[in-house]
Every structure is written in structure tokens, then in C-alpha cells.
Design an enzyme around this catalytic site. Sequence first.
Site, short mmCIF file in Angstrom:
data_model
loop_
_atom_site.label_atom_id
_atom_site.label_comp_id
_atom_site.label_asym_id
_atom_site.label_seq_id
_atom_site.Cartn_x
_atom_site.Cartn_y
_atom_site.Cartn_z
N ALA A 9 3.61 1.83 1.06
CA ALA A 9 3.06 0.54 1.71
C ALA A 9 3.14 -0.80 0.93
O ALA A 9 2.08 -1.75 1.15
CB ALA A 9 1.24 1.22 1.32
N ASN A 10 4.09 -0.75 -0.20
CA ASN A 10 3.92 -2.17 -0.39
C ASN A 10 4.95 -3.27 0.29
O ASN A 10 5.52 -4.25 -0.73
CB ASN A 10 4.32 -2.05 -2.45
CG ASN A 10 6.03 -1.18 -2.90
OD1 ASN A 10 6.22 0.35 -1.97
ND2 ASN A 10 6.51 -1.83 -2.98
N GLY A 14 5.43 -0.30 6.31
CA GLY A 14 4.15 -0.22 5.54
C GLY A 14 2.84 -1.01 4.66
O GLY A 14 1.56 -0.86 4.93
N TYR A 160 20.47 10.65 7.82
CA TYR A 160 19.45 9.80 7.75
C TYR A 160 18.78 10.54 9.40
O TYR A 160 17.53 10.37 9.76
CB TYR A 160 20.15 7.95 7.97
CG TYR A 160 18.56 7.96 8.65
CD1 TYR A 160 17.94 6.64 7.49
CD2 TYR A 160 18.34 6.55 10.32
CE1 TYR A 160 16.75 6.76 7.58
CE2 TYR A 160 17.27 6.37 9.51
CZ TYR A 160 16.03 6.30 9.04
OH TYR A 160 15.02 5.32 9.29
#
Length: 280
Positions: A9-10, A14, A160
Site C-alpha cells: 500500500a505504499n 496500492g 510472473y
Amino acid sequence: MKTALITGANVGIGLATARALARKGINLILLCRNKEKGQEALATIQRINPAVTVELLIADLSDLDSIRRAVQEVKLKHQKLDILINNAGYSPDRIEFVDNVEKSFYANHIGHFVLTYHLLDLLKAAGEARIINLSSAAYALGKASRFFQRNPTMSIMSAYGDGKLANVLFTKELAKRYADSGITAYAVHPGVVNSGFGSNFTGAFGFMMGLARPFMRSPERGAETSIYLATAPIATLTKLDGKAGGSGGYFADSAPKQLRHTDLTNRQADDLWTKSLAYV
């Protein structure tokens, strides 16, 4: 007030998601790997809406002990969790392994599986809770036969893709197993977002990412589908059941999308769940 936990979230999608949910009056738990960047994000979000509570959790999704410690911290402070957004994504620049599993698959799927599994009691306690898993159109590059396998010769895009395919299968199985528990689950393709993803790629992949970057959408645009799924009335989302959407569905641009992959079967979803339990 509702509470949402967002991983990664930083930065990027996010952070854009956290900002938007704060504006909508939702309390936030930010799970970040980097403490300094997490503190910066927390301060930014608190300025946006001082009325919401914002907490910071430090955990590395490739370190299961750190995830378990973070979950215990959440459980000490909270009786319920309304929204879990498994947003963090790890993009490999080389093939590495954690516990004999390719690192991006470990972080993108196993870490989120363990986090989600240990938070299920809090999600059930909410009465109506939502799990949103950030996948990608790169799921098409994945193969279930490679899951949990040590393969040093695989390409970074295949690695990925395996994680993104697992995100979709995990969503499918969550929806099936917890349909009677008030929990719904959704997989999201945010679009090709200029969020820093692929900045560590080298060679041909790095060159292609550099060419594409000016045409990528913003993190705010990439966050729109997650925000929609987190905040739309549940009746609206329930109406989408049976139309490639609803719980267990795959969304892009805030709408359900059809999935096409031979590995997207109930058997593969159940098998992934069973093998993932070994890490819980």
C-alpha cells in the site's frame, strides 16, 4: 466504519487504492515491506482524511514468519476485517528460489495465501467481507504444471505468469469454499500501469517496458477496479453471478471479463489450494 487491509500500500496501485478508500471513510491497515516508505504513505493518507484510522504493518510476502507476526498484530487490535486487497506484486529480474519455489510465485501467491488464510476468521466476523486479488492478463503466460516446481531455466515472464494464474485460481477456490460465510472474492486485471513494475527488467524485456511506459495508465486509473469491487453495493456484484462476474470472477475496467485458459478448472483450483495449505 469499515476496515480494509491492503498489501503493497505504499506505492503505485496500492497507494492509489488506499487514498481513494480513505476519501470514502474506510479505515486502513497498510501492509508494507519497507518501513520508511510505509510511514510516508501513512502520513499522506492521514492528511487526506484525518477522520479515518490508518495503521502500518511491516511484512515481507516472501517471509512467512513475518506474515504470521503481522496477522497476530491485526488480531490483537481488530475484531473484524471487511476488505482484504491482496495488491502487492513482485516482479522478478532473475529466477530465484525461496524454499525451492520460484520467488515471484512465492511472494505473489503463497505469501498472499498464508495471509488470507490466517485472516479468514476476521473476514467471517464482518458478516459481509470481500477479498480482492490483483492478478493480471499475464495469467495467460502461466502453467499450473510449473506451480511449486524448481525450474532454473524458466523465463521471468513465465514465472510472473504462473503467479498471476495462481491468483485467479485462488480467487475461484475462495469463492467456492466461503460462499456460505459471507465472503466474496474477485480477481482484478488493473491494466498496464506505470507503477514501477518491470523497472528492474533487463535485456529485451527491459527495452520493451521502456518503450511502453509512456503509454501506460496511471496508478489512479489502475486502482479503479479494485476500488469499485471494494465499495460497490454487494447486491450489484451479486447480480453479476453467472455472467463471468460476481464472486470468483475476473474483472478489468470495473466489469467482469471472460477467462480463457485450459488450466482454469475446478480441479486445478482445488489442487492449488491443497498444495498451498502446506505453507500455512
